[in-house]
Design an enzyme around this catalytic site. Structure first.
Site, PDB file in Angstrom:
ATOM      1  N   PHE A  37      97.683 -40.522 -24.457  1.00  0.00           N
ATOM      2  CA  PHE A  37      98.769 -41.502 -24.476  1.00  0.00           C
ATOM      3  C   PHE A  37      99.953 -40.798 -25.136  1.00  0.00           C
ATOM      4  O   PHE A  37      99.864 -40.402 -26.304  1.00  0.00           O
ATOM      5  CB  PHE A  37      98.433 -42.730 -25.325  1.00  0.00           C
ATOM      6  CG  PHE A  37      97.236 -43.529 -24.888  1.00  0.00           C
ATOM      7  CD1 PHE A  37      96.676 -43.389 -23.632  1.00  0.00           C
ATOM      8  CD2 PHE A  37      96.673 -44.452 -25.757  1.00  0.00           C
ATOM      9  CE1 PHE A  37      95.581 -44.143 -23.243  1.00  0.00           C
ATOM     10  CE2 PHE A  37      95.582 -45.211 -25.380  1.00  0.00           C
ATOM     11  CZ  PHE A  37      95.022 -45.057 -24.130  1.00  0.00           C
ATOM     12  N   CYS A  73     109.962 -38.999 -25.875  1.00  0.00           N
ATOM     13  CA  CYS A  73     110.789 -38.457 -26.960  1.00  0.00           C
ATOM     14  C   CYS A  73     111.819 -37.516 -26.350  1.00  0.00           C
ATOM     15  O   CYS A  73     111.569 -36.317 -26.209  1.00  0.00           O
ATOM     16  CB  CYS A  73     109.927 -37.726 -27.989  1.00  0.00           C
ATOM     17  SG  CYS A  73     110.900 -36.944 -29.305  1.00  0.00           S
ATOM     18  N   ASP A 110     106.957 -48.667 -36.790  1.00  0.00           N
ATOM     19  CA  ASP A 110     106.435 -48.220 -35.489  1.00  0.00           C
ATOM     20  C   ASP A 110     106.240 -49.454 -34.628  1.00  0.00           C
ATOM     21  O   ASP A 110     105.415 -50.311 -34.948  1.00  0.00           O
ATOM     22  CB  ASP A 110     105.118 -47.465 -35.669  1.00  0.00           C
ATOM     23  CG  ASP A 110     104.628 -46.798 -34.385  1.00  0.00           C
ATOM     24  OD1 ASP A 110     105.107 -47.160 -33.295  1.00  0.00           O
ATOM     25  OD2 ASP A 110     103.752 -45.917 -34.478  1.00  0.00           O
ATOM     26  N   ARG A 141     105.511 -49.443 -31.303  1.00  0.00           N
ATOM     27  CA  ARG A 141     104.858 -49.128 -30.040  1.00  0.00           C
ATOM     28  C   ARG A 141     103.692 -50.078 -29.760  1.00  0.00           C
ATOM     29  O   ARG A 141     103.064 -50.595 -30.672  1.00  0.00           O
ATOM     30  CB  ARG A 141     104.367 -47.674 -30.034  1.00  0.00           C
ATOM     31  CG  ARG A 141     105.490 -46.667 -29.941  1.00  0.00           C
ATOM     32  CD  ARG A 141     104.964 -45.255 -30.013  1.00  0.00           C
ATOM     33  NE  ARG A 141     104.348 -44.976 -31.313  1.00  0.00           N
ATOM     34  CZ  ARG A 141     103.711 -43.841 -31.590  1.00  0.00           C
ATOM     35  NH1 ARG A 141     103.593 -42.900 -30.665  1.00  0.00           N
ATOM     36  NH2 ARG A 141     103.196 -43.651 -32.793  1.00  0.00           N
ATOM     37  N   LYS A 193      95.860 -45.556 -31.736  1.00  0.00           N
ATOM     38  CA  LYS A 193      95.530 -45.374 -30.328  1.00  0.00           C
ATOM     39  C   LYS A 193      94.027 -45.491 -30.113  1.00  0.00           C
ATOM     40  O   LYS A 193      93.572 -46.104 -29.138  1.00  0.00           O
ATOM     41  CB  LYS A 193      96.032 -44.012 -29.836  1.00  0.00           C
ATOM     42  CG  LYS A 193      97.546 -43.870 -29.835  1.00  0.00           C
ATOM     43  CD  LYS A 193      97.960 -42.489 -29.356  1.00  0.00           C
ATOM     44  CE  LYS A 193      99.469 -42.317 -29.398  1.00  0.00           C
ATOM     45  NZ  LYS A 193      99.894 -40.969 -28.943  1.00  0.00           N
ATOM     46  N   LYS A 210      91.999 -47.247 -31.923  1.00  0.00           N
ATOM     47  CA  LYS A 210      91.651 -48.665 -32.105  1.00  0.00           C
ATOM     48  C   LYS A 210      91.907 -49.462 -30.826  1.00  0.00           C
ATOM     49  O   LYS A 210      91.096 -50.310 -30.444  1.00  0.00           O
ATOM     50  CB  LYS A 210      92.441 -49.242 -33.272  1.00  0.00           C
ATOM     51  CG  LYS A 210      92.096 -50.684 -33.605  1.00  0.00           C
ATOM     52  CD  LYS A 210      92.902 -51.181 -34.802  1.00  0.00           C
ATOM     53  CE  LYS A 210      92.577 -52.635 -35.117  1.00  0.00           C
ATOM     54  NZ  LYS A 210      93.387 -53.144 -36.254  1.00  0.00           N
TER      55      LYS A 210
END
Length: 202
Positions: A50, A54, A125, A127, A153, A155
């Site tokens: 994932f 950027c 964050d 996301r 990620k 999790k």
């Protein structure tokens, strides 16, 4: 729900990938992108990365982060070993490039990446990796190895019903400009980074 909107083979410096655009509507001009290495078998354990967009690191080679190097590493790894990269349009931990540049300006005055976001009234964050889970399920992928240092990620995968078979570390050596950024990743976000305090930045 996102769905496949278009796809084509794309030759890269690392080899040929099948590039697939995923979005809710066909007219979305910033869809999520999936890169699929040739010969990847979705019925077996799939190597997955994932990766959040950027532009500063990937396009302009900023030394403030390791995002560009991580993407290059992931593309080479996936090309060599099979798998997919899910490229998520979540610039600057999903605050967008304008806010990211504002945060950079605050960092020039001594704030770290988290402090700068909070100073702007933004999340540390923002996301959301649930769309990556949607994409995995739409491709019929049931078991993965995840290229990541980010426990969040992991999790998301563990709570999705998709089996997380293994974590593949993806650590880039710090530069003088990125060492504080990486330290915040480790200390604030709990990223699984090796302790390299005695290593000189490259």
């Amino acid at each position: 729900m996102v769905k496949q909107q278009a796809e084509a083979n794309v030759p890269t410096d690392f080899g040929i990938f099948r590039m697939v655009a995923f979005s809710e509507v066909e007219t979305d001009w910033m869809p999520h992108i999936v890169l699929i290495a040739q010969g990847t078998d979705f019925s077996k354990t799939v190597n997955v990365r994932f990766h959040s967009e950027c532009i500063t690191g990937e396009v302009f080679h900023s030394r403030k982060c390791e995002c560009g190097q991580q993407l290059d590493y992931a593309m080479k790894y996936i090309q060599d070993n099979g798998g997919i990269i899910i490229y998520l349009r979540q610039e600057g931990r999903n605050i967008g490039i304008i806010n990211k540049l504002k945060a950079y300006a605050l960092q020039e005055n001594g704030l770290d990446t988290v402090q700068a976001n909070l100073q702007l009234g933004l999340p540390a964050d923002d996301r959301d990796f649930s769309v990556a889970i949607e994409i995995l399920k739409s491709l019929g992928i049931k078991e993965i190895n995840l290229l990541t240092n980010n426990p969040d990620k992991m999790k998301y995968v563990e709570e999705s019903g998709i089996k997380l078979n293994a974590r593949i570390p993806l650590q880039i050596d710090a530069t003088e400009e990125s060492k504080d950024y990486l330290q915040v990743k480790k200390s604030y976000f709990g990223h699984l980074l090796e302790d390299k305090e005695n290593q000189e930045p490259v």
